[in-house]
Design an enzyme around this catalytic site. Structure first.
Site: not given
Lengths: 428, 428
Positions: B129, B190, B213, B236, B258, B261, B326-327, B360, B414, B419
């Site tokens: 995506y 969708q 999003n 981020s 950062q 963003h 994250e960074h 990046d 068991e 088995h």
């Protein structure tokens, strides 16, 4: 049980229906689980005690919240010696197999002078869920706890419901063998929420694994992202690909070993020998009545069992790939030749002397495996589920001069001027 | 922006509040997404066309459903040559880094004569995506598509919305460089549903990755289990640990890279030098006005930025681990010494000449990384996200005789007689 043959004109349609059949319980549990999870998040131990009283019919403040290690050891020491040895053998073999899964770090410097690498670390704390009551399996304790221990997880908390306050000693003994750190007498969605959010008594964990009913599975799904989870699990399944030179009673027992788990389990035989197909069907009918699990096994075999006759064993393989089964037995003289052509399966059992059940207990590979065609994209539980990777980079003025201008160009074209500036300032 | 110092009496309380602050948008999108997903599942392309008309304001039957490879190539060839080279360099370096992630198979026979192994295979089909409109980043195409290609995925389908029918040529050029197979002009929840279920036009995939999003993220979360997904992603974040001997403008640019963003992004500086802390704050204020992204960067910095003064850089490390960023930049003379003590971070940038933005775009490691403290338990996107492992076993009569009795004992305890029987029959 349905019988199909690839020579039937309607085979494609019927097989597609088998592949697409959903065996997962569609109970509308999501809303109940949302309520339980929110209560535990907001009210902690009080909610945990209330749900335990409601669902497990005992008062945690009377029975105790935690089961102490002295009790696990006592449960282990009280076991029949042969069973104790079996648990120890299983634990040792599972540990040995999983040791090999520990990933290697990398740290290299490339031609441009850029140092690049990746470093693996264990997660700090894991929670494992073990069902209580009838389906309380010590093997599940070993299969979930040992990979976490091999990964190097420091804190391993086990939760397990004790319906009516009754503790399953086999599960405690397995907790002792697998060296878990804590055992809590809570279960259901409320136990998953307690592990994810933490409560006054139970500290939060980072990853939750282990089998459970639809409520437990839905709670894990809802909390995925706040914590890591092993997988979305569905009913168990086995596919056996067997030629006519197998003993029908062996193969029948293999099919039934899956069917006896749950009415939603599925067992499918592919064979190139129509007489053998009939003999296996007869052997299933003969064995099924003798099982203490007959009721469950019959429900599963009747509703979800299948015997499929193919022109050759090779013809079965692309059909197996469409099913992407959790377990696949290849019972023939040259199983490797078939295995080389299989792409989607959780675990494969090669040859006539490798019943799937050997993998459930003592062979070494994990028995927590992708179900419901998820072997197309996911793997069995492993040490990697309890570790995470940190990538790293180190540049100096020369290597930044070599690759920095490309970063500046890309950042500018993406409309991110501070990205560009953070590189460009260092190029002056 | 908040300023904290570990010498403040209230530091623990304030820092804990910073760690626990939720920056994720709480819009109640789950219900909308459920409706959209169900429509696409049931009505396929018709639903896809209707949602595209509603949200992206164009008619797929007029603008076309698919963008053909000739258009991607044309977009690539129309690029400024420097930009084309930058994309090619980035793609080559990303591929080289990810090549090293390809896992090794194993196949061994142990002392008991049991053959044990694991075999890795690529998934068959992946969907990626890529957001449309302003935040359409060619670097996202490379970072998602190249690991899939390195893994050996045969079919790689990209979906990207084209608001008002407008195609982003940079994204197309990146699709050409990254060698995707299909590009579809659909987006939102969708598009995720179409990839997961398949429609008349778009065949289903096994794994879906890529940024989006809140609707896209929620659709991925809802469909997790039917398909594999990369991760649950949030805003981020960057943490910079810097001594007083850095240039304040460099570090200010890193923090702003950062912040620009998204208003929910977070930038945090730890330093052991109070004067340097003030100098960086001033440099941020100076630079921020010059950015074309000033509005977003200022919103992020004001709401979520932090400068924390510590007694030493070492003191910062356990605090960084609580944030599990994250960074993480370590801007000092001996960054390795600090890095050796870091446990939880998505990606680490060592030394004064390694701005986060270099990672990046062109350095090689993946920029799809765990956010929101998820580096405690998860890793950046890798080749492994597009592969899966099949474990396997092979026993013969002798090795089954060695370990089979333990399996029989465990199966019996068991309460699983089939088995036990499937093993016991073969021991006779």
């Amino acid at each position: 049980m349905i019988r199909l043959s690839t020579s039937d004109p309607a085979f494609d349609r019927d097989f597609t229906a088998l592949v697409n059949a959903r065996r997962e319980v569609d109970a509308d549990v999501a809303r109940d689980v949302r309520t339980i999870v929110a209560s535990v998040r907001d009210e902690g131990d009080a909610a945990l005690a209330a749900f335990t009283k409601k669902f497990d019919k005992h008062d945690l403040n009377e029975t105790g919240w935690r089961i102490e290690k002295s009790e696990w050891r006592a449960a282990y020491e009280a076991l029949d010696p042969a069973l104790r040895e079996a648990l120890d053998l299983a634990a040792a073999r599972i540990a040995a197999y999983h040791e090999k899964q520990r990933p290697a770090d990398s740290d290299t410097t490339d031609a441009a002078g850029v140092r690049l690498g990746a470093r693996w670390n264990a997660i700090a704390a894991a929670g494992i869920y073990i069902p209580g009551g009838r389906a309380a399996y010590p093997s599940s304790v070993l299969m979930n706890a040992i990979p976490a221990r091999v990964a190097g997880v420091e804190r391993l908390a086990m939760v397990t419901p004790t319906p009516n306050g009754e503790v399953n000693p086999l599960v405690l003994a397995a907790a002792y063998v697998a060296k878990v750190d804590e055992v809590w007498r809570v279960g259901g969605a409320q136990a998953i929420a307690a592990l994810a959010y933490g409560t006054g008594r139970i500290a939060a964990v980072d990853v939750i694994t282990g089998p459970g009913n639809a409520w437990v599975a839905e709670a894990k799904r809802q909390l995925y992202g706040l914590v890591g989870i092993d997988m979305v699990a569905g009913p168990s399944e086995i596919v056996v690909v067997a030629d006519g030179r197998n003993r029908p009673d062996w193969i029948a027992a293999d099919l039934l070993s899956q069917a006896e788990h749950d009415p939603t389990s599925q067992s499918i035989l592919f064979t190139d020998d129509a007489d053998f197909a009939r003999a296996v069907a007869a052997a299933v009918d003969e064995q099924i009545g003798e099982l203490s699990t007959a009721k469950v096994a019959r429900a599963s075999w009747d509703a979800n069992g299948a015997i499929i006759v193919t022109a050759s064993l090779e013809e079965a393989i692309p059909l197996v790939d469409r099913l992407a089964p959790e377990h696949l037995e290849l019972a023939c003289d040259d199983p490797q030749a078939l295995f080389d052509r299989v792409r989607h399966a959780g675990s494969v059992f090669l040859g006539r002397h490798t019943p799937e059940a050997i993998g459930d207990y003592v062979a070494g590979p994990n028995h927590v495996l992708p179900t419901g065609r998820r072997a197309r994209f996911s793997s069995g539980l492993s040490v990697l589920d309890f570790m995470k990777r940190t990538s790293f980079l180190q540049l100096d003025p020369a290597s930044l001069a070599a690759i920095g201008p490309a970063a500046v160009a890309l950042a500018e074209t993406e409309g991110l001027p501070a990205h560009a500036k953070s590189v460009a300032l260092r190029l002056d």
